[in-house]
Design an enzyme around this catalytic site. Structure first.
Site, PDB file in Angstrom:
ATOM      1  N   SER A  42      26.757  37.363  40.782  1.00 32.96           N
ATOM      2  CA  SER A  42      28.006  36.593  40.613  1.00 32.96           C
ATOM      3  C   SER A  42      29.225  37.219  41.276  1.00 32.96           C
ATOM      4  CB  SER A  42      28.313  36.414  39.132  1.00 32.96           C
ATOM      5  OG  SER A  42      27.513  35.402  38.613  1.00 32.96           O
ATOM      6  N   LYS A  96      30.706  35.281  43.996  1.00 36.27           N
ATOM      7  CA  LYS A  96      31.538  34.098  43.742  1.00 36.27           C
ATOM      8  C   LYS A  96      32.992  34.338  44.168  1.00 36.27           C
ATOM      9  CE  LYS A  96      28.725  32.683  39.756  1.00 36.27           C
ATOM     10  NZ  LYS A  96      28.629  32.786  38.284  1.00 36.27           N
ATOM     11  N   TYR A 111      23.839  28.539  47.190  1.00 38.64           N
ATOM     12  CA  TYR A 111      24.297  29.324  46.032  1.00 38.64           C
ATOM     13  C   TYR A 111      23.324  30.479  45.710  1.00 38.64           C
ATOM     14  CZ  TYR A 111      25.291  30.514  41.175  1.00 38.64           C
ATOM     15  OH  TYR A 111      25.545  31.218  40.021  1.00 38.64           O
ATOM     16  N   TYR A 149      33.640  36.203  32.183  1.00 39.66           N
ATOM     17  CA  TYR A 149      33.221  35.096  31.319  1.00 39.66           C
ATOM     18  C   TYR A 149      33.836  35.246  29.925  1.00 39.66           C
ATOM     19  CZ  TYR A 149      30.039  35.700  35.158  1.00 39.66           C
ATOM     20  OH  TYR A 149      29.534  35.927  36.394  1.00 39.66           O
ATOM     21  N   VAL A 203      25.009  39.808  37.289  1.00 41.35           N
ATOM     22  CA  VAL A 203      23.865  40.176  36.442  1.00 41.35           C
ATOM     23  C   VAL A 203      22.942  41.203  37.092  1.00 41.35           C
ATOM     24  CG1 VAL A 203      23.761  38.111  34.975  1.00 41.35           C
ATOM     25  CG2 VAL A 203      22.499  38.154  37.136  1.00 41.35           C
TER      26      VAL A 203
HETATM   27  N1  GLN Z   1      22.643  33.931  40.240  1.00 44.67           N
HETATM   28  C1  GLN Z   1      23.014  34.103  38.872  1.00 44.67           C
HETATM   29  C2  GLN Z   1      22.953  32.785  38.124  1.00 44.67           C
HETATM   30  O1  GLN Z   1      23.328  31.804  38.689  1.00 44.67           O
HETATM   31  C3  GLN Z   1      24.390  34.706  38.792  1.00 44.67           C
HETATM   32  C4  GLN Z   1      24.847  34.945  37.379  1.00 44.67           C
HETATM   33  C5  GLN Z   1      25.669  36.195  37.208  1.00 44.67           C
HETATM   34  O2  GLN Z   1      25.613  37.143  37.979  1.00 44.67           O
HETATM   35  N2  GLN Z   1      26.394  36.231  36.111  1.00 44.67           N
HETATM   36  O3  GLN Z   1      22.544  32.693  36.994  1.00 44.67           O
END
Ligand code: GLN
Length: 304
Positions: free
Chosen positions: A64, A67, A189, A240, A258
Site C-alpha cells: 500500500s 498508493k 493495482y 487506516y 502489508v
Molecule cells: N495489495 C494489498 C491489498 O490490496 C495492499 C494492502 C496494504 O498494504 N494495506 O490488499
C-alpha cells in the site's frame, strides 16, 4: 548535535530482541513466507546525510505504500480534478473495508484505502500510454534507480486471492466510478502493490515529499501546495484505522504497507523507512511503529 547512528543502532538492538514481532500477512500467499526476523531502518536527511541499520538493503513488497506514489502521479497530472472522484477524509476503518463505499455512493473516503487507490489506478490507466511501464518509469525516476521492478509472482498471487479488491472494483464500477474494465484496473493495482524496494530506495522515493516536491536530483515533480496536500492525507489516512494512533505516537506523515514497510517524513528534515514484516492487528508493521515512535521521542523531531 544529534547522533543519528547511535539512536538508530539503539532502537534496532532494543526492538530486535522482542519476542512478539507481530504476524506476517498471509492473505497474499506469496508474502506469507517472509521471515519475521527481518528488520531494517534507513534515515535519509535532506542535507544529504544518511544512516542505516539491519536489513536495510533487502527488498520487500511495498504494497500500500505504492498508493502514495500512484496518487502523486495522478495528482500531478490531473490537479484538483482527482477530487471529483474521491474524498480526503479518514475512513476510521480497515484498508479493505467496503460498506462505507456503498453508503457513500462509490466515492472512496481517500486515496490510500484500497477502493481509493483502485480509482486512482483507473485514472492512471486512462491517462498513461503504457500504464504499467509509465508508472514504473515514474517511480524509478523519482527514486533515481532503474533497478526497481514489479514482482510478477506477488502480483499474480494477489490476483488469485484478491476477492475483496474484486468486490471493491465491481462496486466502484456499478456506481460509475471506474472508466476501465475491472480486470484491467486490478491488474494495474496488483502490479503497483507488488513493487519491491529496500529501505534506502523507499526513503529516496519519498524524498520529494520532504523536499517541497523536488526529488534527490533536484527535479520538480509536484508543487509545494500538492506536497502539502499529499502529506496531509498521509497524516490523516496513511495508517487506516490506526492513523490517529500513528499521529499520536509518532507525529509524522507516513504510509504503511502489508509487506511490513513504513515510510515517514519530516518536511525539510528527513525521510525515514522501516521494514519488519510482522504486522499488528491493524495491518501495520508492529516493530516499525515502535521504531518510529522511539525515533521521534528520542530526537524530539516531529511535525508537532
Ligand atoms: N495489495 C494489498 C491489498 O490490496 C495492499 C494492502 C496494504 O498494504 N494495506 O490488499
Amino acid at each position: 548535535m544529534v547522533n543519528y547512528q547511535e539512536i538508530l543502532d539503539a532502537i534496532y538492538e532494543k526492538l530486535q530482541k522482542r519476542v512478539d514481532k507481530g504476524t506476517v500477512a498471509s492473505y497474499i500467499p506469496e508474502l506469507a513466507d517472509v521471515p519475521k526476523e527481518k528488520f531494517g531502518i534507513y534515515l535519509n536527511r535532506i542535507n544529504g546525510d544518511d544512516y542505516f541499520v539491519g536489513d536495510w538493503e533487502e527488498p520487500f513488497s511495498i504494497q500500500s505504500i505504492s498508493k502514495v506514489l500512484s496518487f502523486a502521479l495522478a495528482f500531478s497530472k490531473l490537479k484538483n480534478q482527482v477530487f471529483r472522484r474521491l474524498d480526503v477524509e479518514p475512513s476510521g476503518n480497515p484498508f479493505n473495508h467496503l460498506s462505507l463505499l456503498e453508503m457513500e455512493n462509490g466515492i472512496p473516503r481517500n486515496p490510500f484505502i484500497n477502493s481509493g487507490a483502485i480509482v486512482i489506478a483507473d485514472m492512471l490507466i486512462s491517462l498513461l500510454d503504457d500504464p504499467k511501464n509509465d508508472f514504473l518509469a515514474f517511480v524509478r525516476g523519482i527514486t533515481n534507480d532503474d533497478t526497481i521492478q514489479y514482482n510478477k509472482v506477488v502480483a499474480a498471487s494477489e490476483a488469485e486471492t484478491g476477492y475483496g479488491n474484486y468486490a471493491a472494483a465491481n462496486l466502484l464500477k456499478s456506481f460509475g466510478n471506474l472508466e476501465n474494465e475491472v480486470e484491467r484496473v486490478l491488474d494495474f493495482y496488483f502490479h503497483q502493490c507488488s513493487i519491491e524496494m529496500n529501505c534506502q530506495q523507499l526513503s529516496n522515493a519519498f524524498y520529494l515529499f520532504a523536499n517541497r516536491g523536488k526529488c534527490m536530483q533536484n527535479t520538480t515533480h509536484l508543487t509545494i501546495n500538492q506536497v502539502k496536500r499529499i502529506n496531509a492525507i498521509m497524516l490523516t489516512c496513511g495508517f487506516y484505522d490506526e492513523a490517529g494512533e500513528f499521529a499520536f505516537e509518532v507525529g509524522l506523515p507516513g504510509k504503511s504497507g502489508v509487506g511490513g514497510g513504513i515510510v515517514a517524513l519530516l518536511p525539510n528534515e528527513f525521510t525515514l523507512s522501516c521494514w519488519s514484516p510482522g504486522l499488528n492487528e491493524k495491518g501495520n508493521s508492529y516493530l516499525g511503529m515502535l521504531a518510529l515512535e522511539e525515533f521521534t521521542t528520542q530526537t524530539n523531531l516531529s511535525i508537532f
